[in-house]
Design a protein around this motif. Sequence first.
Motif, PDB file in Angstrom:
ATOM      1  N   ALA A  72       0.831  -1.213   0.000  1.00  0.00           N
ATOM      2  CA  ALA A  72       0.000   0.000   0.000  1.00  0.00           C
ATOM      3  C   ALA A  72       0.869   1.267   0.000  1.00  0.00           C
ATOM      4  CB  ALA A  72      -0.923  -0.005   1.204  1.00  0.00           C
ATOM      5  N   GLN A  73       2.118   1.121   0.418  1.00  0.00           N
ATOM      6  CA  GLN A  73       3.041   2.273   0.436  1.00  0.00           C
ATOM      7  C   GLN A  73       3.980   2.277  -0.762  1.00  0.00           C
ATOM      8  OE1 GLN A  73       4.561   3.074   4.708  1.00  0.00           O
ATOM      9  NE2 GLN A  73       3.987   0.929   4.671  1.00  0.00           N
ATOM     10  N   GLY A  74       3.701   1.426  -1.745  1.00  0.00           N
ATOM     11  CA  GLY A  74       4.449   1.485  -2.993  1.00  0.00           C
ATOM     12  C   GLY A  74       5.490   0.410  -3.191  1.00  0.00           C
ATOM     13  N   THR A  75       5.623  -0.531  -2.257  1.00  0.00           N
ATOM     14  CA  THR A  75       6.629  -1.586  -2.418  1.00  0.00           C
ATOM     15  C   THR A  75       6.030  -2.726  -3.230  1.00  0.00           C
ATOM     16  OG1 THR A  75       7.663  -0.983  -0.331  1.00  0.00           O
ATOM     17  CG2 THR A  75       8.151  -3.180  -1.193  1.00  0.00           C
ATOM     18  N   LEU A 118       4.394   0.206 -10.504  1.00  0.00           N
ATOM     19  CA  LEU A 118       4.663   1.646 -10.374  1.00  0.00           C
ATOM     20  C   LEU A 118       3.817   2.269  -9.275  1.00  0.00           C
ATOM     21  CD1 LEU A 118       2.035   3.164 -11.878  1.00  0.00           C
ATOM     22  CD2 LEU A 118       3.204   2.272 -13.889  1.00  0.00           C
ATOM     23  N   GLN A 119       4.174   3.497  -8.931  1.00  0.00           N
ATOM     24  CA  GLN A 119       3.411   4.229  -7.921  1.00  0.00           C
ATOM     25  C   GLN A 119       3.156   5.658  -8.392  1.00  0.00           C
ATOM     26  OE1 GLN A 119       5.663   4.874  -4.256  1.00  0.00           O
ATOM     27  NE2 GLN A 119       7.488   4.012  -5.215  1.00  0.00           N
ATOM     28  N   ALA A 175       2.240   7.902  -1.554  1.00  0.00           N
ATOM     29  CA  ALA A 175       1.924   6.910  -2.602  1.00  0.00           C
ATOM     30  C   ALA A 175       0.411   6.694  -2.630  1.00  0.00           C
ATOM     31  CB  ALA A 175       2.654   5.607  -2.333  1.00  0.00           C
ATOM     32  N   VAL A 176      -0.271   7.494  -3.431  1.00  0.00           N
ATOM     33  CA  VAL A 176      -1.740   7.424  -3.450  1.00  0.00           C
ATOM     34  C   VAL A 176      -2.273   6.467  -4.504  1.00  0.00           C
ATOM     35  CG1 VAL A 176      -2.167   9.663  -2.402  1.00  0.00           C
ATOM     36  CG2 VAL A 176      -1.789   9.523  -4.872  1.00  0.00           C
ATOM     37  N   GLY A 177      -1.407   5.984  -5.377  1.00  0.00           N
ATOM     38  CA  GLY A 177      -1.810   4.966  -6.335  1.00  0.00           C
ATOM     39  C   GLY A 177      -0.660   3.992  -6.498  1.00  0.00           C
ATOM     40  N   VAL A 178      -0.953   2.706  -6.417  1.00  0.00           N
ATOM     41  CA  VAL A 178       0.102   1.699  -6.589  1.00  0.00           C
ATOM     42  C   VAL A 178      -0.409   0.660  -7.579  1.00  0.00           C
ATOM     43  CG1 VAL A 178       1.576   0.001  -5.445  1.00  0.00           C
ATOM     44  CG2 VAL A 178       0.881   2.060  -4.196  1.00  0.00           C
ATOM     45  N   ARG A 179       0.402   0.355  -8.568  1.00  0.00           N
ATOM     46  CA  ARG A 179       0.067  -0.693  -9.547  1.00  0.00           C
ATOM     47  C   ARG A 179       1.108  -1.799  -9.469  1.00  0.00           C
ATOM     48  NH1 ARG A 179      -3.522   0.833 -13.724  1.00  0.00           N
ATOM     49  NH2 ARG A 179      -4.446   2.845 -13.152  1.00  0.00           N
ATOM     50  N   GLN A 180       0.629  -3.019  -9.379  1.00  0.00           N
ATOM     51  CA  GLN A 180       1.531  -4.169  -9.445  1.00  0.00           C
ATOM     52  C   GLN A 180       1.095  -4.988 -10.641  1.00  0.00           C
ATOM     53  OE1 GLN A 180       1.393  -7.043  -6.201  1.00  0.00           O
ATOM     54  NE2 GLN A 180       3.624  -6.961  -6.059  1.00  0.00           N
ATOM     55  N   GLU A 238      -2.101  -3.826 -12.123  1.00  0.00           N
ATOM     56  CA  GLU A 238      -3.344  -3.845 -11.331  1.00  0.00           C
ATOM     57  C   GLU A 238      -3.268  -2.855 -10.188  1.00  0.00           C
ATOM     58  OE1 GLU A 238      -6.058  -5.702 -11.966  1.00  0.00           O
ATOM     59  OE2 GLU A 238      -5.049  -6.486 -13.757  1.00  0.00           O
ATOM     60  N   ARG A 239      -4.391  -2.159  -9.923  1.00  0.00           N
ATOM     61  CA  ARG A 239      -4.454  -1.255  -8.771  1.00  0.00           C
ATOM     62  C   ARG A 239      -4.415  -2.074  -7.488  1.00  0.00           C
ATOM     63  NH1 ARG A 239      -7.816   1.036 -12.455  1.00  0.00           N
ATOM     64  NH2 ARG A 239      -7.677   3.306 -12.706  1.00  0.00           N
ATOM     65  N   VAL A 240      -3.542  -1.668  -6.571  1.00  0.00           N
ATOM     66  CA  VAL A 240      -3.483  -2.414  -5.310  1.00  0.00           C
ATOM     67  C   VAL A 240      -3.825  -1.548  -4.108  1.00  0.00           C
ATOM     68  CG1 VAL A 240      -1.782  -4.051  -6.167  1.00  0.00           C
ATOM     69  CG2 VAL A 240      -1.009  -2.030  -4.969  1.00  0.00           C
ATOM     70  N   THR A 241      -3.962  -0.245  -4.313  1.00  0.00           N
ATOM     71  CA  THR A 241      -4.261   0.615  -3.173  1.00  0.00           C
ATOM     72  C   THR A 241      -5.725   0.452  -2.812  1.00  0.00           C
ATOM     73  OG1 THR A 241      -2.725   2.137  -4.193  1.00  0.00           O
ATOM     74  CG2 THR A 241      -3.907   2.943  -2.289  1.00  0.00           C
ATOM     75  N   ALA A 242      -5.973   0.154  -1.564  1.00  0.00           N
ATOM     76  CA  ALA A 242      -7.361  -0.107  -1.148  1.00  0.00           C
ATOM     77  C   ALA A 242      -8.170   1.179  -1.095  1.00  0.00           C
ATOM     78  CB  ALA A 242      -7.358  -0.766   0.224  1.00  0.00           C
ATOM     79  N   GLY A 243      -9.245   1.183  -1.814  1.00  0.00           N
ATOM     80  CA  GLY A 243     -10.320   2.156  -1.615  1.00  0.00           C
ATOM     81  C   GLY A 243     -10.121   3.608  -1.941  1.00  0.00           C
ATOM     82  N   THR A 244      -9.042   4.221  -1.519  1.00  0.00           N
ATOM     83  CA  THR A 244      -9.070   5.679  -1.424  1.00  0.00           C
ATOM     84  C   THR A 244      -8.782   6.442  -2.711  1.00  0.00           C
ATOM     85  OG1 THR A 244      -6.815   5.514  -0.631  1.00  0.00           O
ATOM     86  CG2 THR A 244      -8.499   5.797   1.035  1.00  0.00           C
ATOM     87  N   THR A 245      -8.194   5.840  -3.714  1.00  0.00           N
ATOM     88  CA  THR A 245      -7.896   6.622  -4.918  1.00  0.00           C
ATOM     89  C   THR A 245      -8.343   5.885  -6.175  1.00  0.00           C
ATOM     90  OG1 THR A 245      -5.776   5.754  -5.629  1.00  0.00           O
ATOM     91  CG2 THR A 245      -5.731   7.300  -3.801  1.00  0.00           C
ATOM     92  N   GLN A 246      -8.415   6.651  -7.238  1.00  0.00           N
ATOM     93  CA  GLN A 246      -8.810   6.045  -8.511  1.00  0.00           C
ATOM     94  C   GLN A 246      -7.602   5.639  -9.339  1.00  0.00           C
ATOM     95  OE1 GLN A 246      -9.093   9.244  -7.552  1.00  0.00           O
ATOM     96  NE2 GLN A 246      -9.467  10.637  -9.261  1.00  0.00           N
ATOM     97  N   TRP A 247      -6.375   5.847  -8.832  1.00  0.00           N
ATOM     98  CA  TRP A 247      -5.197   5.605  -9.667  1.00  0.00           C
ATOM     99  C   TRP A 247      -4.591   4.237  -9.453  1.00  0.00           C
ATOM    100  CZ3 TRP A 247      -4.771  10.457  -6.777  1.00  0.00           C
ATOM    101  CH2 TRP A 247      -5.432  11.496  -7.459  1.00  0.00           C
TER     102      TRP A 247
END
Length: 398
Positions: free
Chosen positions: A126-129, A361-362, A381-386, A389-398
């Motif tokens: 969730a923090q970009g790792t 990416l983040q 890190a408001v958006g994280v892709r692995q 795929e979006r992996v950030t829970a809930g809060t952003t659209q990125w």
Amino acid sequence: MTSELITGIAELTTNAGSGPGDVDGNRIADAALVIEDGRIAWLGAAVDAPDADARTDVGGRAVLPGWVDTHTHLVFAGDRSAEFEARIAGGRYAAGGIATTVAATRAASEEQLVAGARRLRAEALAQGTTFLEAKTGYALDVEGEARSARAAAEVADVVTFLGAHLVPAGVDRRDYLDLVTGPMLAAVAPFASYIDAFCEVGAFDVEESREVLLAGRAAGLGVRVHGNQLGESGGVRLAVELEAASVDHCNHLSDADVDLLAGSSTVATLLPACDLSTREPFPPARALIDAGASIALATNCNPGTSYTTSMAYCVATAVLQMRLTIAEAVWAATRGAAVAVGREHGADAVGSLRVGGLADLQVLDAPSISHLAYRPGVPLAVGVRQRGERVTAGTTQW
Ligand code: NIG
């Protein structure tokens, strides 16, 4: 197979260049990129962007590779906050604290160990790792280390066998070395890519560490070393001698150690969060870089010396305390770290963004990577892709 065009990238850090100083090779202003099938299908200046099936506008934010965290001890049970408080009150870190975690880890079930490691893995992601290594080393018996290795393999991208973390209480040193280099290695090797040794006063000396690392190498594992954390342990010299992928900590380096690293392929992996928590002097990061050594940054997430999953915190500390530039610190936490786990090149390379490469990416809630140190401690890190795929829970659209 749908494609997604990401626009509105104020600054795209690709880290695809020749080194941290290669600004043109590493960074594109006003950029866009296309993700398709988990990989980067295109990247470049926004004005040249091709069409795609879907479009996401990140609104003038910075995009960079996901963090590559090459040093964690995620598989453990128990809590060492009392030891931390004693240290903050003036005590010094010593290798023996590991024994507390060993007792708790042995008492936990495999399900509990996997659940604990998963929680930390999710926190890191969730923090970009987007890529992470995890070590064994808190069970120190054959079945326990195999259990830890299985748990690590469930959550981590790379597993390291660290049976040589401490000689457990009540066990003869020679017997323990025979165990680590014999049945324990055999039980863990199927799950691991690397072997590691804590080469330090209170843990293992240079000769013992060499024996363990050579046994691991003979079993097909790559070599990593915990070295020069608490003193000039000889760990750096040993790592260079064995052409280790990485020597980690490096707080106490002589000029000769710096020169040895600069002339070698061994990456010096620096662990600034651990240095703050243990109040060890920071490694001579500037001297290493200026001499031409390769460096990486990692969290060393563990319950004793560095209970954080935040690579951004390590990047900020490296800039503010160790005098790295922002570009150097971000490079060390992405591409430099990829070198330290042998994942810099090839189809599944990590730590850089290139056409055909993985879309790990983040998106930062900031226009440039300088905000990582300019706004330390802020969850940027408001958006994280692995793999896209979006992996950030809930809060952003990125
Ligand atoms: O990397 N240095 C050795 N291992 C860990 C600490 C382990 C512990 O104290 O639990 C480290 O700092």
